[in-house]
Motif scaffolding. Sequence first.
Motif, PDB file in Angstrom:
ATOM      1  N   GLY A  91     -10.125 -20.597  -6.380  1.00 56.67           N
ATOM      2  CA  GLY A  91     -10.223 -19.266  -5.978  1.00 56.67           C
ATOM      3  C   GLY A  91      -9.469 -18.784  -5.038  1.00 56.67           C
ATOM      4  O   GLY A  91      -8.965 -17.711  -4.994  1.00 56.67           O
ATOM      5  N   PHE A  92      -9.084 -19.365  -3.816  1.00 58.67           N
ATOM      6  CA  PHE A  92      -8.235 -18.969  -2.730  1.00 58.67           C
ATOM      7  C   PHE A  92      -6.888 -18.909  -3.169  1.00 58.67           C
ATOM      8  O   PHE A  92      -6.120 -18.217  -2.825  1.00 58.67           O
ATOM      9  N   SER A  93      -6.296 -20.051  -3.994  1.00 58.45           N
ATOM     10  CA  SER A  93      -5.151 -20.105  -4.509  1.00 58.45           C
ATOM     11  C   SER A  93      -4.653 -18.506  -5.278  1.00 58.45           C
ATOM     12  O   SER A  93      -3.486 -18.109  -4.928  1.00 58.45           O
ATOM     13  N   ARG A  94      -5.673 -18.469  -6.055  1.00 62.05           N
ATOM     14  CA  ARG A  94      -5.401 -17.141  -7.153  1.00 62.05           C
ATOM     15  C   ARG A  94      -5.360 -16.004  -6.073  1.00 62.05           C
ATOM     16  O   ARG A  94      -4.684 -14.956  -6.436  1.00 62.05           O
ATOM     17  N   LEU A  95      -6.410 -15.825  -5.144  1.00 62.13           N
ATOM     18  CA  LEU A  95      -6.432 -14.783  -4.343  1.00 62.13           C
ATOM     19  C   LEU A  95      -5.066 -14.519  -3.513  1.00 62.13           C
ATOM     20  O   LEU A  95      -4.712 -13.438  -3.444  1.00 62.13           O
ATOM     21  N   ILE A  96      -4.610 -15.667  -2.753  1.00 57.07           N
ATOM     22  CA  ILE A  96      -3.331 -15.476  -2.292  1.00 57.07           C
ATOM     23  C   ILE A  96      -1.989 -15.083  -3.090  1.00 57.07           C
ATOM     24  O   ILE A  96      -1.279 -14.260  -2.720  1.00 57.07           O
ATOM     25  N   PHE A  97      -1.985 -15.700  -4.362  1.00 54.87           N
ATOM     26  CA  PHE A  97      -1.091 -15.624  -5.202  1.00 54.87           C
ATOM     27  C   PHE A  97      -1.080 -14.160  -5.706  1.00 54.87           C
ATOM     28  O   PHE A  97      -0.123 -13.436  -5.687  1.00 54.87           O
ATOM     29  N   ASN A  98      -2.271 -13.579  -5.992  1.00 53.26           N
ATOM     30  CA  ASN A  98      -2.315 -12.247  -6.495  1.00 53.26           C
ATOM     31  C   ASN A  98      -2.061 -11.142  -5.221  1.00 53.26           C
ATOM     32  O   ASN A  98      -1.591  -9.936  -5.604  1.00 53.26           O
ATOM     33  N   ALA A  99      -2.680 -11.493  -4.062  1.00 50.11           N
ATOM     34  CA  ALA A  99      -2.507 -10.670  -2.942  1.00 50.11           C
ATOM     35  C   ALA A  99      -0.729 -10.456  -2.661  1.00 50.11           C
ATOM     36  O   ALA A  99      -0.446  -9.417  -2.266  1.00 50.11           O
ATOM     37  N   PHE A 100      -0.021 -11.555  -2.693  1.00 45.99           N
ATOM     38  CA  PHE A 100       1.453 -11.505  -2.455  1.00 45.99           C
ATOM     39  C   PHE A 100       1.969 -10.791  -3.610  1.00 45.99           C
ATOM     40  O   PHE A 100       3.083 -10.049  -3.138  1.00 45.99           O
ATOM     41  N   ASP A 101       1.760 -10.924  -4.869  1.00 48.38           N
ATOM     42  CA  ASP A 101       2.215 -10.141  -5.748  1.00 48.38           C
ATOM     43  C   ASP A 101       1.877  -8.718  -5.454  1.00 48.38           C
ATOM     44  O   ASP A 101       3.030  -7.785  -5.765  1.00 48.38           O
ATOM     45  N   TRP A 102       0.772  -8.224  -5.369  1.00 48.90           N
ATOM     46  CA  TRP A 102       0.336  -6.861  -5.134  1.00 48.90           C
ATOM     47  C   TRP A 102       1.436  -6.299  -3.899  1.00 48.90           C
ATOM     48  O   TRP A 102       1.362  -5.303  -3.794  1.00 48.90           O
ATOM     49  N   TYR A 103       1.476  -7.321  -2.679  1.00 52.98           N
ATOM     50  CA  TYR A 103       2.205  -6.800  -1.513  1.00 52.98           C
ATOM     51  C   TYR A 103       3.772  -6.576  -2.027  1.00 52.98           C
ATOM     52  O   TYR A 103       4.205  -5.525  -1.360  1.00 52.98           O
ATOM     53  N   ALA A 104       4.251  -7.431  -2.926  1.00 50.92           N
ATOM     54  CA  ALA A 104       5.384  -7.209  -3.344  1.00 50.92           C
ATOM     55  C   ALA A 104       5.862  -5.906  -3.813  1.00 50.92           C
ATOM     56  O   ALA A 104       6.868  -5.328  -4.077  1.00 50.92           O
ATOM     57  N   GLU A 105       4.728  -5.893  -4.773  1.00 49.49           N
ATOM     58  CA  GLU A 105       4.787  -4.665  -5.987  1.00 49.49           C
ATOM     59  C   GLU A 105       4.617  -3.311  -4.914  1.00 49.49           C
ATOM     60  O   GLU A 105       5.452  -2.235  -4.988  1.00 49.49           O
ATOM     61  N   SER A 106       3.955  -3.269  -3.571  1.00 49.74           N
ATOM     62  CA  SER A 106       3.946  -2.041  -2.991  1.00 49.74           C
ATOM     63  C   SER A 106       5.327  -1.811  -2.068  1.00 49.74           C
ATOM     64  O   SER A 106       5.371  -0.793  -1.553  1.00 49.74           O
ATOM     65  N   LEU A 107       5.817  -3.064  -1.703  1.00 49.90           N
ATOM     66  CA  LEU A 107       7.247  -2.853  -1.038  1.00 49.90           C
ATOM     67  C   LEU A 107       8.243  -2.036  -1.779  1.00 49.90           C
ATOM     68  O   LEU A 107       9.251  -1.896  -1.418  1.00 49.90           O
ATOM     69  N   LYS A 108       8.055  -2.132  -3.121  1.00 51.30           N
ATOM     70  CA  LYS A 108       9.409  -1.790  -3.991  1.00 51.30           C
ATOM     71  C   LYS A 108       9.657  -0.173  -3.563  1.00 51.30           C
ATOM     72  O   LYS A 108       8.773   0.629  -3.648  1.00 51.30           O
ATOM     73  N   GLY A 109      11.005  -0.158  -3.243  1.00 52.84           N
ATOM     74  CA  GLY A 109      11.413   1.213  -3.113  1.00 52.84           C
ATOM     75  C   GLY A 109      11.285   1.558  -1.693  1.00 52.84           C
ATOM     76  O   GLY A 109      11.637   2.702  -1.308  1.00 52.84           O
ATOM     77  N   LEU A 110      10.715   0.796  -0.644  1.00 53.73           N
ATOM     78  CA  LEU A 110      10.447   1.120   0.771  1.00 53.73           C
ATOM     79  C   LEU A 110      11.321   0.531   1.683  1.00 53.73           C
ATOM     80  O   LEU A 110      11.529   1.081   2.604  1.00 53.73           O
ATOM     81  N   GLN A 111      11.970  -0.458   1.074  1.00 53.14           N
ATOM     82  CA  GLN A 111      13.044  -1.009   2.092  1.00 53.14           C
ATOM     83  C   GLN A 111      14.438  -1.292   1.335  1.00 53.14           C
ATOM     84  O   GLN A 111      14.580  -1.247   0.226  1.00 53.14           O
ATOM     85  N   ARG A 112      15.526  -1.253   2.129  1.00 54.55           N
ATOM     86  CA  ARG A 112      16.786  -1.432   1.690  1.00 54.55           C
ATOM     87  C   ARG A 112      17.013  -2.954   1.071  1.00 54.55           C
ATOM     88  O   ARG A 112      17.711  -2.987   0.231  1.00 54.55           O
ATOM     89  N   THR A 113      16.581  -3.603   1.719  1.00 51.18           N
ATOM     90  CA  THR A 113      16.613  -5.161   1.449  1.00 51.18           C
ATOM     91  C   THR A 113      15.790  -5.612   0.312  1.00 51.18           C
ATOM     92  O   THR A 113      14.598  -5.081   0.190  1.00 51.18           O
ATOM     93  N   SER A 114      15.889  -6.566  -0.535  1.00 44.94           N
ATOM     94  CA  SER A 114      15.057  -7.018  -1.500  1.00 44.94           C
ATOM     95  C   SER A 114      14.086  -8.147  -0.781  1.00 44.94           C
ATOM     96  O   SER A 114      14.107  -9.237  -1.257  1.00 44.94           O
ATOM     97  N   VAL A 115      13.381  -7.847   0.118  1.00 46.13           N
ATOM     98  CA  VAL A 115      12.500  -8.619   0.642  1.00 46.13           C
ATOM     99  C   VAL A 115      11.353  -9.177  -0.176  1.00 46.13           C
ATOM    100  O   VAL A 115      11.207 -10.457  -0.233  1.00 46.13           O
ATOM    101  N   ASN A 116      10.925  -8.240  -1.050  1.00 43.73           N
ATOM    102  CA  ASN A 116      10.161  -8.744  -2.253  1.00 43.73           C
ATOM    103  C   ASN A 116      10.395  -9.844  -3.012  1.00 43.73           C
ATOM    104  O   ASN A 116       9.593 -10.658  -3.607  1.00 43.73           O
ATOM    105  N   SER A 117      11.605  -9.849  -3.299  1.00 41.81           N
ATOM    106  CA  SER A 117      12.447 -10.799  -4.112  1.00 41.81           C
ATOM    107  C   SER A 117      12.773 -12.076  -3.903  1.00 41.81           C
ATOM    108  O   SER A 117      12.974 -13.012  -4.110  1.00 41.81           O
TER     109      SER A 117
END
Length: 255
Positions: A91-117
């Motif tokens: 449960g914790f591993s899937r929660l962390i994994f999906n939370a990071f994916d959500w955060y990466a998706e929310s960063l798209k287009g907001l920063q100049r560098t490819s921090v999410n990738s």
Amino acid sequence: SIVIGSIISGIIVYKWFFKILLKISHSTDSALDDALLKSLRLPFSGLIILGGLYFGLTYSIRDLDINLSSSQVIFLNKGLSVFLILFLILGFSRLIFNAFDWYAESLKGLQRTSVNSKLIPICRRATVIVIYILGTLLVFDTLGINISPLIAGLGLSGLAVALAIQPTLSDLFAGTYVITEGSVASGDYIELDNGISGYVVAVGWRSTKVRTVMNNLVIVPNSKFSETVITNYNELRSSLNVIVECGVSYDSDLQ
């Protein structure tokens, strides 16, 4: 009956209950609730089945007046505890994994560098690995295995590895600083204080690659790149000012 009921309840929760919740969550503006529900779907259903198994065995032993030895009781408790820890790790591993994916998706287009990738994936993997390591140590401790020597061995091994790859770690942390700061990105024309100038090809974890006007590729370690003085001619606009000296004749009409 309790075990069969818990299995049916777990299947219902997994197949229909969470599906209804996911449909409801799709109507919200944020995608975070979708990620949380997807993370908890399988572990929550498994915990329902595990709880039914525990209560079913408890009532069966009591009602049927089954006399178990102390070793059998300990073995049963340890087995159920191990399964509980495994479901919590999942449960914790899937929660962390999906939370990071959500955060990466929310960063798209907001920063100049490819921090999410670049930064998000390595943080996600490192966090999940730490969760699995801690869960494995908890499983060993539950089974009665002494984990003190193992922890000491991991500490000494980690220290030896850190000393061995100290330059690489220095470049790694410097690369984290360069990527998160966002002052240099791929395609920028930069000039270093040592005279190297050219277009940034890629900003990696260990080094930054610069293509000069002579079409030579210069690889600069991030530990040196983060300490040098950099002139970025593309930050924040591609246009630049140039002073041009122009002479005119003395008999020209200045007016």
